[in-house]
Design an enzyme around this catalytic site. Sequence first.
Site, PDB file in Angstrom:
ATOM      1  N   ASP A 142       0.837  -1.093  -0.104  1.00  0.00           N
ATOM      2  CA  ASP A 142       0.042   0.031  -0.095  1.00  0.00           C
ATOM      3  C   ASP A 142       0.967   1.132   0.012  1.00  0.00           C
ATOM      4  O   ASP A 142       1.552   1.224   0.814  1.00  0.00           O
ATOM      5  CB  ASP A 142      -1.023  -0.236   1.165  1.00  0.00           C
ATOM      6  N   ASP A 163      -3.188   2.606  -6.078  1.00  0.00           N
ATOM      7  CA  ASP A 163      -1.895   2.826  -4.991  1.00  0.00           C
ATOM      8  C   ASP A 163      -1.919   1.573  -4.162  1.00  0.00           C
ATOM      9  O   ASP A 163      -1.321   1.630  -3.165  1.00  0.00           O
ATOM     10  CB  ASP A 163      -2.312   3.771  -4.198  1.00  0.00           C
ATOM     11  N   GLU A 164      -2.471   0.466  -4.506  1.00  0.00           N
ATOM     12  CA  GLU A 164      -2.220  -0.947  -3.863  1.00  0.00           C
ATOM     13  C   GLU A 164      -2.410  -2.124  -4.429  1.00  0.00           C
ATOM     14  O   GLU A 164      -2.931  -2.047  -5.666  1.00  0.00           O
ATOM     15  CB  GLU A 164      -3.296  -0.966  -2.561  1.00  0.00           C
TER      16      GLU A 164
END
EC number: 2.7.7.7
Length: 414
Positions: free
Chosen positions: A23, A138-139
Site C-alpha cells: 500500500d 495505490d495498492e
Amino acid sequence: MTSDDPAEFVPTVAPRRWIAHLDMDAFYASVELLRYPQLKGQPVVIGGRRADAPHQDEAGQWHYARLRDYTGRGVVTTSTYEARALGVFSAMGTMKAALLAPDAVLLPADFEAYRRYSRLFKAAVAEVAPVIEDRGIDEIYIDLTDVPGVHDAVGHDPLGGVRAVAREIKNSVTRATGLSCSIGVTPNKLLSKIASELDKPDGLTVLTEADIATRIWPLGVRKVNGIGPKAAAKLGEMGIETVGELAATDPALLIEHFGKSYGAWLHAAAHGRDSRPVVTHSEPVSISRETTFERDLHAVRDRALLGSILDDLCERLAVDLARKGYAGKTVGIKLRFEGFHTVTRDQTFPAAVQTAAEIRRAAGLCLKRVDFDKRLRLLGVRVGHLVAATASRQPVASPAADAAAEPQENLPLF
C-alpha cells in the site's frame, strides 16, 4: 533401482505460501510532496481540482492556499499523515477539515500524475516479483511464494529471506518513484491487508499464524477487510469489539445473527483463514467507488456537500476506468439511507462513457429516480457493461453531451 529404506525417502513438501499486500503511503499527497518538497512534515490536504495551485512571487517566495481560506463545498481527496493527526481524512467535507486544521495547505488533485506514478511503482515491483494482483491506483497483492530466496533463513532469523525480498521490493519502489510504501507479508491476503496497516508509514510487517493472537486479535473488528460499519455495529451490540473477541465467539451464534455464509466467514476471518489466490488478471463485470459518511446527510440541507462527494467519486471512478482501459455503457448509483435501507438505480446509454463529466451526468440522471425521504449514510457510483476504451469512443451522443439541451428544472438533484 528402488529402496524400501524409509531413511532414503524424502517427501516433497509444498513451501509456505507468502502473500504480500503493498500500500503506497498517502499516495496522492506523497506525489504532490515530490513536486513541493518544501511542504514535507506539514499538514497538507489534497482537495480536488478547484484548489489554487501554489505559486512563487517575484522574490521567489512560495504562496499556498490554506484550508482556512476555503469557501467551497468540496471534499478531501486525501491528506498527509500530519493532517491526519489533526483529524483530517479522505471524504471529509473541506469546510469541516478547515475547522480542524485551518493552517493546512490545500493543493489541487493531479490524477494524471498519480496514474503515472502508479505505473512506475507497479513496474518496479514486477521486476522483483511478477505475480501481482492490481487492486487500485495505490495498492497491489503480490505472491512471493516462488520468488528466489524467500524461504531462506538469514542468520538466526527463519523469516530472514521473506523480509529481505520485501525490503528489496520497498527499495525498488523508492528508487523508481521517490515514494515510500508499506508492505504486510503473511500466508494469505486477508492477513496481509491488515499487516500492511500496522506499521505505516514506510512499514514492513511479516506475520505468521503464530502472530495472530498477539498482533491481530487486539485490533478492532473494523480492521478486518470485509467487516463494514453495519456489521461492526451489530457485533458491538453483541459485545464483540475486537478481532480476538470475534474469534472466541461460538460460530453458531455468528451464523444465527449474520446468516450461514457471512457468519461462517466472520469466524474464519477472525482466525486468519483465507485461501484466496493472487489473481493476476480478470475481466471485471463493473467498476465502482463508494464512501460511507461520517454522519448521515440530508439531501436538501447537505446538497452542496453531497454534490462535491459525488464529483469526487466520479473523478476517482474515471481514473480507475482509464487506468484499466475500460469505458462502460451502464452507470449506476447506490444509496444507503438511515436504517440501512439500500437503493440502487442504473441507466444504460447507446455510447460508452469514461470521463468524470460523463459519469457525473449519468449518475445525476439516476438520482432523479430516487425518493429522498430519509438521510443518507452511503453514496456509491458504478460503471458496468464494460468495453475496451479504445473501441468505445464513438461519435454517439453521450449523457454529458445532452446536458446543454436539457431544461434547467430537469437537472440532477446533486
